[in-house]
Design an enzyme around this catalytic site. Structure first.
Site, PDB file in Angstrom:
ATOM      1  N   CYS A   1      11.452   0.351  -1.434  1.00  0.00           N
ATOM      2  CA  CYS A   1      11.741  -0.627  -2.476  1.00  0.00           C
ATOM      3  C   CYS A   1      12.151   0.055  -3.774  1.00  0.00           C
ATOM      4  O   CYS A   1      12.903  -0.506  -4.561  1.00  0.00           O
ATOM      5  CB  CYS A   1      10.532  -1.524  -2.696  1.00  0.00           C
ATOM      6  SG  CYS A   1       9.013  -0.600  -3.022  1.00  0.00           S
TER       7      CYS A   1
ATOM      8  N   GLU B   1       4.662  -7.421  -3.948  1.00  0.00           N
ATOM      9  CA  GLU B   1       5.440  -6.200  -4.184  1.00  0.00           C
ATOM     10  C   GLU B   1       6.670  -6.317  -3.297  1.00  0.00           C
ATOM     11  O   GLU B   1       6.600  -6.122  -2.090  1.00  0.00           O
ATOM     12  CB  GLU B   1       4.596  -4.971  -3.836  1.00  0.00           C
ATOM     13  CG  GLU B   1       5.078  -3.704  -4.504  1.00  0.00           C
ATOM     14  CD  GLU B   1       6.179  -3.018  -3.731  1.00  0.00           C
ATOM     15  OE1 GLU B   1       7.367  -3.216  -4.099  1.00  0.00           O
ATOM     16  OE2 GLU B   1       5.864  -2.320  -2.761  1.00  0.00           O
TER      17      GLU B   1
ATOM     18  N   ASN C   1       7.891   0.257   6.225  1.00  0.00           N
ATOM     19  CA  ASN C   1       8.520   1.495   5.780  1.00  0.00           C
ATOM     20  C   ASN C   1       7.515   2.595   5.423  1.00  0.00           C
ATOM     21  O   ASN C   1       7.818   3.772   5.570  1.00  0.00           O
ATOM     22  CB  ASN C   1       9.472   1.234   4.605  1.00  0.00           C
ATOM     23  CG  ASN C   1       8.793   0.551   3.439  1.00  0.00           C
ATOM     24  OD1 ASN C   1       7.870  -0.241   3.603  1.00  0.00           O
ATOM     25  ND2 ASN C   1       9.254   0.838   2.236  1.00  0.00           N
TER      26      ASN C   1
ATOM     27  N   GLU D   1      -0.298  -2.559  -8.093  1.00  0.00           N
ATOM     28  CA  GLU D   1      -1.059  -1.774  -7.142  1.00  0.00           C
ATOM     29  C   GLU D   1      -1.241  -0.374  -7.719  1.00  0.00           C
ATOM     30  O   GLU D   1      -0.487   0.059  -8.580  1.00  0.00           O
ATOM     31  CB  GLU D   1      -0.337  -1.710  -5.796  1.00  0.00           C
ATOM     32  CG  GLU D   1      -0.196  -3.083  -5.161  1.00  0.00           C
ATOM     33  CD  GLU D   1       0.305  -3.039  -3.734  1.00  0.00           C
ATOM     34  OE1 GLU D   1       1.155  -2.187  -3.420  1.00  0.00           O
ATOM     35  OE2 GLU D   1      -0.158  -3.867  -2.927  1.00  0.00           O
TER      36      GLU D   1
END
Length: 496
Positions: free
Chosen positions: A288, A254, A157, A465
């Protein structure tokens, strides 16, 4: 429509500075979601090729770990320069690859460069500490050292941004890497070897393998790895965690989200409604962090629903390269059909305010398009409120009290992001404290920064992250203790 074949990079893998030839018997086609055109063929790597990439990274680590932080920073700044120079080309390539709007991919190219610059600034600031011990005649200190070879696995994505989230801290820490992009949208990752070489990175510091499940399994089960960083679906993340448990390789995950965007009755609706629109329809809902659940106080719910329905119906679908387009295609026909399945399943239990299917415009028939869709009166326990749709589908639920809003917001298995819209400062802090999420935005949504840590809890994953916290995932601590005395310490000596 743009020509999807223009500026397609060399699609061969990168292993130890070499680009091995494609084996026609082991390739995969990459399609553009805009019109279904084939962008190119990539290798469907097997265990031998993946193993060779890990070996190349392992060999390169012996020298790379000794490169000074200042030199690593210089190379990373040069890479950022090159990404900025080629930002338009990279953005166009990514838009053809995954269907995102060109203005979104341009912004992500700029964000990627910013990430490399941020972590370049940390590369020469990795230090340890001295530790005072009880014994006077000892000297104890810690060293923070790179973990070795890092496996970096990214999703389709936001390939440029996701790669920068992982590669930048790994390089700053002194790790070498093996990157595996999603086979659905690998093109901007495969454009990186030329930039890395031009920046001056030594061969083997960054290696890139492509392919599907076989390549992924070979990469994540190799005991030579120092760490694994994965962005993608919950089931795949669980499989990676199980594999890593066998080799005891640490993992950063993640994963998905079902994020709640909460609008209280004192919110500025002129800001909150556009924030809700951006939260779910930006990137086609394929993020997400998408604010896919909108919780609205019953006192303003009618007005919010009216405004949202109007905005959703007015959104312009089309070619992501066109300036007028506000929503491009989703990444594939399979993803489109999956989203439409969620929409169809919700029709009987929720009130449809806008959208609800694929557009009937013949000009969009060849692409993977889904109408911006808004449902109201969504039961918090329903599949639409609990399962990640990963598309432009908004589920609105009303609440009466602050406590009820918090309960509903926390009532999923996920915990990635959330939004709070209120003019009450005390409420903003109270609710932010109570929400179970890795990120809480107040009076904004989707804001990202290289300096701010990002990650989730629960089934949204673990580890962080971006921000200073991210580099910790690529370092390990070594303790060094020195006896400063001249005393002979013989535990078996018999004392008189």
């Amino acid at each position: 429509m743009p020509d999807p074949q223009r500026d397609v990079p060399d699609t061969r893998m990168l292993i130890g500075g070499e680009r091995p030839a494609l084996d026609p018997a082991a390739t995969m086609a990459v399609h553009s979601p805009i019109d279904g055109a084939v962008l190119g063929e990539i290798a469907d790597a097997g265990p031998e090729q993946v193993g060779a990439a890990i070996g190349a990274a392992e060999d390169a680590f012996a020298d790379w770990r000794r490169v000074s932080g200042g030199e690593r920073a210089r190379l990373m700044h040069r890479l950022a320069d090159l990404i900025e120079r080629d930002a338009d080309r990279l953005a166009r390539l990514e838009s053809r690859d995954n269907g995102k709007l060109l203005r979104e991919t341009r912004a992500q190219a700029a964000f990627a460069a910013r990430n490399y610059r941020f972590f370049a600034g940390l590369a020469d600031k990795i230090d340890g500490r001295t530790v005072p011990l009880d014994a006077w005649e000892t000297f104890d200190y810690t060293r923070r050292e790179p973990v070795g070879v890092a496996a970096l696995i990214t999703a389709w994505n936001s390939p440029m941004q996701l790669l920068a989230n992982k590669l930048a801290p790994a390089l700053a820490a002194g790790c070498t890497v093996v990157v595996k992009p999603s086979e659905i949208a690998p093109m901007t990752t495969l454009a990186m070897p030329d930039l890395l070489a031009e920046a001056g990175f030594p061969d083997g510091v960054v290696n890139i393998v492509t392919g599907g499940v076989t390549a992924g399994e070979a990469l994540t089960t190799d005991p030579r790895l120092g760490t694994i960083s994965f962005t993608g679906s919950v089931p795949t993340g669980q499989a990676i965690a199980r594999a890593a448990a066998q080799t005891l390789v640490p993992v950063t995950l993640e994963l998905g989200g079902k994020s709640a965007n909460v609008i209280f009755d004192d919110a500025d609706l002129d800001r909150a409604v556009p924030g809700a629109v951006a939260g779910i329809f930006a990137a086609g809902g394929q993020a997400c962090i998408a604010g896919s659940r909108l919780l609205v106080h019953e006192g303003v719910a009618d007005e919010v629903e009216r405004r949202l329905a109007e905005r959703a119906r007015a959104i312009v679908l089309g070619d992501p390269f066109a300036d007028a387009t506000q929503l491009g295609p989703v990444v594939s026909t399979a993803q489109r059909d999956r989203i439409l399945g969620h929409i169809d399943a919700a029709r009987g239990s929720a009130r449809l305010l806008a959208g609800g299917g694929a557009p009937d415009d013949p000009a969009l028939a060849a692409g993977s398009y889904v109408e911006p869709t808004v449902f109201a009166d969504v039961d918090p326990a329903s599949p639409l409120a609990q399962q990640e749709v990963f598309g432009p589908v908004l589920a609105i639920t009303r609440f009466a009290t602050e406590e009820e809003a918090i309960t509903i917001a926390n009532g999923t298995e996920f915990g990635l992001a959330s939004g709070v819209w209120t003019e009450n400062l005390a409420r903003a802090h109270r609710v932010a404290r109570e929400l179970i999420a890795g990120t809480v935005w107040v009076n904004t949504y989707r804001y990202s920064a290289a300096q701010a840590p990002f990650g989730g809890v629960r089934r949204s994953g673990h580890g962080r992250e971006r921000g200073i916290e991210a580099i910790e995932g690529y370092l390990r601590t070594k303790n060094v203790l020195i006896d400063l005395s001249d005393e002979v310490r013989d535990p078996f000596a018999i004392k008189a």
